[in-house]
Design a protein around this motif. Sequence first.
Motif, short mmCIF file in Angstrom:
data_model
loop_
_atom_site.label_atom_id
_atom_site.label_comp_id
_atom_site.label_asym_id
_atom_site.label_seq_id
_atom_site.Cartn_x
_atom_site.Cartn_y
_atom_site.Cartn_z
N GLY A 182 -13.23 -2.91 -2.19
CA GLY A 182 -14.15 -1.80 -2.37
C GLY A 182 -15.58 -2.31 -2.25
O GLY A 182 -16.43 -1.70 -1.61
N GLY A 183 -15.83 -3.46 -2.85
CA GLY A 183 -17.16 -4.07 -2.81
C GLY A 183 -17.48 -4.65 -1.44
O GLY A 183 -16.57 -5.00 -0.69
N GLU A 196 -13.85 1.68 3.25
CA GLU A 196 -14.11 3.11 2.96
C GLU A 196 -15.57 3.48 3.18
O GLU A 196 -15.88 4.65 3.37
N ASN A 226 -4.97 -0.60 5.15
CA ASN A 226 -3.94 -1.63 4.93
C ASN A 226 -2.71 -1.37 5.79
O ASN A 226 -2.13 -2.30 6.36
N LEU A 279 -9.84 -4.06 12.75
CA LEU A 279 -8.46 -4.13 13.26
C LEU A 279 -8.35 -5.01 14.49
O LEU A 279 -7.43 -5.83 14.60
N THR A 307 -8.22 -5.96 1.70
CA THR A 307 -9.39 -5.08 1.80
C THR A 307 -10.05 -5.01 0.43
O THR A 307 -9.41 -5.27 -0.59
N ARG A 315 -14.46 -0.04 11.33
CA ARG A 315 -13.06 -0.19 10.93
C ARG A 315 -12.18 -0.55 12.12
O ARG A 315 -11.28 -1.39 12.01
N LEU A 325 -7.56 -5.13 -2.69
CA LEU A 325 -7.92 -5.86 -3.90
C LEU A 325 -7.92 -4.91 -5.09
O LEU A 325 -8.56 -3.85 -5.05
N TYR A 366 -19.99 -9.83 -2.94
CA TYR A 366 -19.08 -10.97 -3.11
C TYR A 366 -19.67 -12.29 -2.60
O TYR A 366 -18.94 -13.19 -2.21
N SER A 397 -2.67 0.22 8.64
CA SER A 397 -3.03 -0.09 10.02
C SER A 397 -3.09 -1.59 10.27
O SER A 397 -2.66 -2.07 11.32
N HIS A 419 0.86 -1.19 0.00
CA HIS A 419 0.00 0.00 0.00
C HIS A 419 0.89 1.23 0.00
O HIS A 419 1.92 1.25 0.67
N TRP A 433 -8.70 -5.06 -9.14
CA TRP A 433 -9.19 -5.83 -10.29
C TRP A 433 -9.26 -7.32 -9.97
O TRP A 433 -8.69 -8.15 -10.68
N PHE A 434 -9.93 -7.62 -8.87
CA PHE A 434 -10.16 -9.01 -8.46
C PHE A 434 -8.84 -9.74 -8.19
O PHE A 434 -8.77 -10.97 -8.26
N SER A 462 -3.38 4.34 5.56
CA SER A 462 -4.49 3.56 5.02
C SER A 462 -4.91 2.46 5.98
O SER A 462 -4.18 2.15 6.94
P1 FAD Z 1 -8.31 3.47 2.89
O1 FAD Z 1 -9.17 4.41 2.14
O2 FAD Z 1 -6.87 3.81 3.02
O3 FAD Z 1 -8.89 3.24 4.34
C1 FAD Z 1 -10.27 3.35 4.59
C2 FAD Z 1 -10.44 4.27 5.75
O4 FAD Z 1 -9.89 3.67 6.91
C3 FAD Z 1 -9.71 5.61 5.59
O5 FAD Z 1 -10.60 6.66 5.87
C4 FAD Z 1 -8.62 5.54 6.63
O6 FAD Z 1 -8.29 6.81 7.16
C5 FAD Z 1 -9.26 4.67 7.67
N1 FAD Z 1 -8.32 4.09 8.64
C6 FAD Z 1 -7.01 3.83 8.50
N2 FAD Z 1 -6.49 3.38 9.65
C7 FAD Z 1 -7.51 3.32 10.54
C8 FAD Z 1 -7.59 2.94 11.90
N3 FAD Z 1 -6.50 2.53 12.58
N4 FAD Z 1 -8.80 3.00 12.50
C9 FAD Z 1 -9.89 3.41 11.84
N5 FAD Z 1 -9.86 3.83 10.55
C10 FAD Z 1 -8.67 3.76 9.91
N6 FAD Z 1 -12.30 -3.20 -5.05
C11 FAD Z 1 -12.95 -4.37 -5.28
O7 FAD Z 1 -13.77 -4.78 -4.47
N7 FAD Z 1 -12.68 -5.10 -6.39
C12 FAD Z 1 -11.77 -4.71 -7.31
O8 FAD Z 1 -11.56 -5.41 -8.29
C13 FAD Z 1 -11.07 -3.48 -7.10
N8 FAD Z 1 -10.16 -3.05 -7.98
C14 FAD Z 1 -9.49 -1.88 -7.74
C15 FAD Z 1 -8.52 -1.48 -8.64
C16 FAD Z 1 -7.81 -0.32 -8.42
C17 FAD Z 1 -6.76 0.11 -9.41
C18 FAD Z 1 -8.06 0.45 -7.26
C19 FAD Z 1 -7.31 1.72 -7.02
C20 FAD Z 1 -9.02 0.06 -6.36
C21 FAD Z 1 -9.76 -1.12 -6.58
N9 FAD Z 1 -10.71 -1.57 -5.67
C22 FAD Z 1 -11.38 -2.74 -5.92
C23 FAD Z 1 -10.98 -0.85 -4.40
C24 FAD Z 1 -9.93 -1.14 -3.35
O9 FAD Z 1 -9.86 -2.52 -3.11
C25 FAD Z 1 -10.27 -0.38 -2.06
O10 FAD Z 1 -10.23 0.98 -2.33
C26 FAD Z 1 -9.27 -0.72 -0.94
O11 FAD Z 1 -9.32 -2.10 -0.65
C27 FAD Z 1 -9.54 0.06 0.34
O12 FAD Z 1 -8.51 -0.17 1.26
P2 FAD Z 1 -7.49 0.99 1.69
O13 FAD Z 1 -6.56 0.49 2.73
O14 FAD Z 1 -6.86 1.58 0.46
O15 FAD Z 1 -8.53 2.01 2.28
#
Ligand code: FAD
Length: 229
Positions: free
Chosen positions: A149-150, A193, A18, A204, A147, A200, A103, A155, A20, A11, A105-106, A16
Amino acid sequence: PGRKVLIVYAHQEPKSLNGSLKNIAVEELSKQSCSVTVSDLYSMEFEPRATRNDIVGCLHNSEQFNYGAESWEAYRKGCLTTDIVEEQKKVQEADLVIFQFPLYWFSMPAIMKGWMDRVLTQGFAHNFPDCFDAGLLKNKLALLSFTTGGNEEMYSKGGISGDIHYVLWPMQHGMLHFCGFKVLAPQICFSPEYETEEKRKEMLTTWAQRLKTIWEEKPINCTPEWYFR
Ligand code: FAD
Ligand code: ZN
């Protein structure tokens, strides 16, 4: 106690979820007096491309490049580039390898897929017929912690994304089990998110809680039936 864990982490942002999840794993496992190593792929600027630069010195066949054949040969001769050798050392020493990623793109982010492509070399991780249960990393455990998005409903089997097991198949069976790893159940944080701060925090603590008894866990029965039934 005394066990070694490698966390391969992908990450860009330390703040993020991830980040944490990775931090809490380091903290919890260290408390158990496990020795923990982290490969932070983005901060290492890990090279994801499998190219001829991975082979130091002469190629076996410089007329027509074959990455699989050349990297296998280079592994045997000790001619792989140092960043690959370093990762292989970490894997060799580890009892458990945790992959922490969002995750994409799957699948896993390209930088982590590149780690798989380059580090799990033939001769080191597998060597037909030494694959799956006979894979060369057979005395090790692996765990995908990711982690999405969906959300969980998307799923599920009737959901628009299909059963999450279908996503796990190429990574857990095609990559990890192929190399002999015993696969522990995945740790999945669905759509952080779109969840509340409380949810969240719960994600953890659930992860930290699970890690307390991780060494007592039995691997999944990683066969086609586990994924497609
Ligand atoms: P973040 O946005 O970093 O974290 C979520 C929230 O948690 C933030 O607000 C952060 O501040 C908060 N946080 C961090 N630490 C703590 C803590 N200690 N306590 C409480 N809150 C905290 N998703 C799918 O489902 N399928 C896909 O195929 C897919 N393809 C993707 C492809 C691309 C190129 C991209 C960019 C994204 C894709 N996604 C997909 C979405 C992606 O999987 C999610 O955006 C990602 O998993 C979210 O995790 P993150 O750690 O980045 O979240
Ligand atoms: Zn399998």
